[in-house]
Design a protein around this motif. Structure first.
Motif, PDB file in Angstrom:
ATOM      1  N   THR A  72      10.338   2.324  -1.281  1.00 29.86           N
ATOM      2  CA  THR A  72       9.339   2.190  -2.332  1.00 29.86           C
ATOM      3  C   THR A  72       9.811   1.193  -3.383  1.00 29.86           C
ATOM      4  O   THR A  72      10.894   1.336  -3.956  1.00 29.86           O
ATOM      5  CB  THR A  72       9.077   3.553  -2.991  1.00 29.86           C
ATOM      6  N   GLN A  86       3.014   7.045   4.648  1.00 34.37           N
ATOM      7  CA  GLN A  86       3.912   8.188   4.798  1.00 34.37           C
ATOM      8  C   GLN A  86       5.236   7.728   5.393  1.00 34.37           C
ATOM      9  O   GLN A  86       5.296   6.679   6.059  1.00 34.37           O
ATOM     10  CB  GLN A  86       3.269   9.233   5.698  1.00 34.37           C
ATOM     11  N   THR A 108       4.570   1.821  -1.500  1.00 30.20           N
ATOM     12  CA  THR A 108       4.929   3.200  -1.831  1.00 30.20           C
ATOM     13  C   THR A 108       5.009   4.009  -0.546  1.00 30.20           C
ATOM     14  O   THR A 108       4.065   4.026   0.246  1.00 30.20           O
ATOM     15  CB  THR A 108       3.903   3.832  -2.782  1.00 30.20           C
ATOM     16  N   VAL A 109       6.161   4.646  -0.350  1.00 27.52           N
ATOM     17  CA  VAL A 109       6.367   5.484   0.831  1.00 27.52           C
ATOM     18  C   VAL A 109       6.518   6.915   0.347  1.00 27.52           C
ATOM     19  O   VAL A 109       7.506   7.262  -0.298  1.00 27.52           O
ATOM     20  CB  VAL A 109       7.597   5.037   1.636  1.00 27.52           C
ATOM     21  N   SER A 110       5.543   7.720   0.666  1.00 30.03           N
ATOM     22  CA  SER A 110       5.530   9.083   0.144  1.00 30.03           C
ATOM     23  C   SER A 110       4.715   9.984   1.051  1.00 30.03           C
ATOM     24  O   SER A 110       3.709   9.569   1.624  1.00 30.03           O
ATOM     25  CB  SER A 110       4.926   9.093  -1.266  1.00 30.03           C
ATOM     26  N   GLY A 164       0.822  -1.196   0.000  1.00 28.19           N
ATOM     27  CA  GLY A 164       0.000   0.000   0.000  1.00 28.19           C
ATOM     28  C   GLY A 164       0.856   1.246   0.000  1.00 28.19           C
ATOM     29  O   GLY A 164       2.065   1.170  -0.248  1.00 28.19           O
ATOM     30  N   THR A 165       0.221   2.362   0.289  1.00 27.60           N
ATOM     31  CA  THR A 165       0.908   3.649   0.343  1.00 27.60           C
ATOM     32  C   THR A 165       0.896   4.168   1.773  1.00 27.60           C
ATOM     33  O   THR A 165      -0.171   4.203   2.407  1.00 27.60           O
ATOM     34  CB  THR A 165       0.231   4.665  -0.577  1.00 27.60           C
ATOM     35  N   GLN A 223       2.936  -3.943  -4.274  1.00 27.82           N
ATOM     36  CA  GLN A 223       3.551  -2.617  -4.356  1.00 27.82           C
ATOM     37  C   GLN A 223       3.549  -1.926  -3.000  1.00 27.82           C
ATOM     38  O   GLN A 223       2.512  -1.862  -2.324  1.00 27.82           O
ATOM     39  CB  GLN A 223       2.793  -1.745  -5.366  1.00 27.82           C
TER      40      GLN A 223
END
Length: 125
Positions: A91, A13, A122-124, A10-11, A120
């Protein structure tokens, strides 16, 4: 034949956590060394952690030591990857692999690879 299916991506922070799962079907994963690999865009796939077949020794790549933990749940026939303090450089698409003998540095050396092309992360911010 062992089919490996990853989930849990997942995505998040930076500083967040995710728990990935590698589910095996066909045979008990307790009979296999199991590793997690990842591949970031434009980069080669790299091994980040492996748990051995016989005595559950674990081997971590330096960049994830102290942040990632691999563990088995034999009742569920899964191998989890707990990822804490995630960084943007984590990521990637994450894959698991299994081998009846031992851990390897190379994903292609494992007897069984991902059945679903990974999950997937995602680190954002």
């Amino acid at each position: 034949q062992v089919q490996l299916v990853e989930s849990g991506g997942g995505t998040v922070q930076p500083g967040g956590s995710l728990r990935l799962s590698c589910a095996g079907s066909g045979h008990s994963l307790s009979l296999y060394a199991v590793a997690w690999f990842r591949q970031a865009p434009g980069k080669e796939r790299e091994g980040i952690v492996c748990i051995s077949k016989t005595d559950d020794l674990t081997y971590y790549e330096d960049s994830v030591k102290g942040r990632f933990t691999i563990s088995r749940d034999n009742a569920k026939n899964t191998v989890a990857l707990q990822m804490n303090n995630l960084k943007p450089e984590d990521t990637a698409v994450y894959y698991c692999a299994a081998d009846p003998a031992r851990c390897y540095d190379d994903y292609e050396a494992f007897y069984f690879g991902s059945y679903v092309q990974g999950t997937q992360v995602t680190v954002s911010s």
